[in-house]
Structures are given as structure tokens and as C-alpha cells.
Design a protein around this motif. Structure first.
Motif, PDB file in Angstrom:
ATOM      1  N   UNK A 241     -45.325 -49.284  52.497  1.00 41.67           N
ATOM      2  CA  UNK A 241     -44.425 -50.012  51.594  1.00 41.67           C
ATOM      3  C   UNK A 241     -43.117 -50.437  52.261  1.00 41.67           C
ATOM      4  N   UNK A 242     -42.612 -49.653  53.210  1.00 39.79           N
ATOM      5  CA  UNK A 242     -41.368 -50.020  53.884  1.00 39.79           C
ATOM      6  C   UNK A 242     -41.549 -51.310  54.686  1.00 39.79           C
ATOM      7  N   UNK A 243     -42.687 -51.477  55.333  1.00 41.20           N
ATOM      8  CA  UNK A 243     -42.963 -52.700  56.089  1.00 41.20           C
ATOM      9  C   UNK A 243     -43.058 -53.893  55.141  1.00 41.20           C
ATOM     10  N   UNK A 244     -43.669 -53.703  53.973  1.00 36.22           N
ATOM     11  CA  UNK A 244     -43.791 -54.792  53.006  1.00 36.22           C
ATOM     12  C   UNK A 244     -42.416 -55.211  52.489  1.00 36.22           C
ATOM     13  N   UNK A 245     -41.559 -54.259  52.199  1.00 42.28           N
ATOM     14  CA  UNK A 245     -40.209 -54.577  51.730  1.00 42.28           C
ATOM     15  C   UNK A 245     -39.438 -55.316  52.821  1.00 42.28           C
ATOM     16  N   UNK A 246     -39.542 -54.880  54.044  1.00 43.73           N
ATOM     17  CA  UNK A 246     -38.868 -55.547  55.150  1.00 43.73           C
ATOM     18  C   UNK A 246     -39.384 -56.980  55.314  1.00 43.73           C
ATOM     19  N   UNK A 247     -40.691 -57.163  55.224  1.00 44.74           N
ATOM     20  CA  UNK A 247     -41.273 -58.501  55.352  1.00 44.74           C
ATOM     21  C   UNK A 247     -40.824 -59.407  54.209  1.00 44.74           C
ATOM     22  N   UNK A 248     -40.654 -58.863  53.013  1.00 47.32           N
ATOM     23  CA  UNK A 248     -40.197 -59.691  51.901  1.00 47.32           C
ATOM     24  C   UNK A 248     -38.752 -60.148  52.116  1.00 47.32           C
ATOM     25  N   UNK A 249     -37.918 -59.301  52.704  1.00 49.57           N
ATOM     26  CA  UNK A 249     -36.547 -59.723  52.991  1.00 49.57           C
ATOM     27  C   UNK A 249     -36.521 -60.794  54.083  1.00 49.57           C
ATOM     28  N   UNK A 250     -37.387 -60.679  55.058  1.00 52.87           N
ATOM     29  CA  UNK A 250     -37.470 -61.706  56.104  1.00 52.87           C
ATOM     30  C   UNK A 250     -37.933 -63.026  55.489  1.00 52.87           C
ATOM     31  N   UNK A 251     -38.899 -62.970  54.595  1.00 52.64           N
ATOM     32  CA  UNK A 251     -39.388 -64.174  53.924  1.00 52.64           C
ATOM     33  C   UNK A 251     -38.291 -64.799  53.072  1.00 52.64           C
ATOM     34  N   UNK A 252     -37.540 -63.980  52.353  1.00 53.76           N
ATOM     35  CA  UNK A 252     -36.432 -64.480  51.547  1.00 53.76           C
ATOM     36  C   UNK A 252     -35.387 -65.158  52.431  1.00 53.76           C
TER      37      UNK A 252
ATOM     38  N   UNK B  93     -36.698 -68.511  53.514  1.00 58.36           N
ATOM     39  CA  UNK B  93     -36.746 -69.455  52.402  1.00 58.36           C
ATOM     40  C   UNK B  93     -35.360 -70.000  52.087  1.00 58.36           C
ATOM     41  N   UNK B  94     -34.345 -69.175  52.204  1.00 54.92           N
ATOM     42  CA  UNK B  94     -32.985 -69.625  51.917  1.00 54.92           C
ATOM     43  C   UNK B  94     -32.430 -70.447  53.075  1.00 54.92           C
ATOM     44  N   UNK B  95     -32.733 -70.056  54.283  1.00 60.97           N
ATOM     45  CA  UNK B  95     -32.158 -70.705  55.471  1.00 60.97           C
ATOM     46  C   UNK B  95     -32.748 -72.084  55.717  1.00 60.97           C
ATOM     47  N   UNK B  96     -34.042 -72.288  55.509  1.00 58.80           N
ATOM     48  CA  UNK B  96     -34.680 -73.577  55.793  1.00 58.80           C
ATOM     49  C   UNK B  96     -34.989 -74.279  54.476  1.00 58.80           C
ATOM     50  N   UNK B  97     -34.287 -75.366  54.158  1.00 58.92           N
ATOM     51  CA  UNK B  97     -34.521 -76.067  52.889  1.00 58.92           C
ATOM     52  C   UNK B  97     -35.844 -76.836  52.914  1.00 58.92           C
TER      53      UNK B  97
END
Length: 90
Positions: A22-33, A36-40
Motif C-alpha cells: 500500500x505504501x508504494x501505491x500511495x507514493x505512485x498516486x502522489x507522483x501521478x497527481x 497531472x497538475x504539472x502538465x496541462x
């Protein structure tokens, strides 16, 4: 009687194996977020409809180039040989 020496919870290896998934999944979700915010997202062009109509008109003229393929497809489906093969009448 034997004494059981209890270890703290962080010294059990299998516990870290359970927590790491679960820690890897949470980290990957923050990277995805972040990505998503950085590249319009790209903006759709204003005249997309007109360009689509022009593309469709250009493709309508390309039907004659598909004629040999259509003959071969029809022959494969019906079993009836085409009348011409490579421009030579049968």
C-alpha cells in the motif's frame, strides 16, 4: 518453562512486506497527481469541426485506391474469382 522474547513490531520482516504494498501505491498516486497538475491537457483547436470535414472529403477520394483490396476481400468471402487480376481480363 521457556521465556518468549517479544520483539518490537518494526523488527518483524513480514510486517514490512505487508506495509510496503500500500505504501508504494500511495507514493505512485502522489507522483501521478504531480504529473497531472504539472502538465496541462492540450487544448482542442477552435476549428476542429471544419478540419474533420476536410479530412473526410480527402478520404472519400481514396476509395479507388482500395478497389483491388475490395475485390480480393469479396473473392475470399464469396468464393467467386474476380474478373480481373492485375489488370488482365480472365
Amino acid at each position: 518453562m521457556t521465556q518468549v522474547h517479544s520483539q518490537p513490531w518494526w523488527k518483524h520482516g513480514h510486517l514490512w512486506l505487508v506495509i510496503s504494498g500500500p505504501a508504494v501505491v500511495v507514493l505512485a498516486s502522489f507522483v501521478t497527481l504531480y504529473l497531472a497538475i504539472r502538465t496541462p491537457d492540450p487544448v482542442v483547436e477552435e476549428d476542429y469541426y471544419r478540419k474533420g470535414i476536410e479530412i473526410n472529403k480527402a478520404l472519400e477520394g481514396a476509395e479507388s485506391s482500395l478497389a483491388p483490396a475490395m475485390k480480393a476481400r469479396n473473392h475470399a468471402q464469396t468464393g467467386v474469382p474476380p474478373k480481373t487480376i492485375l489488370g488482365v481480363e480472365r
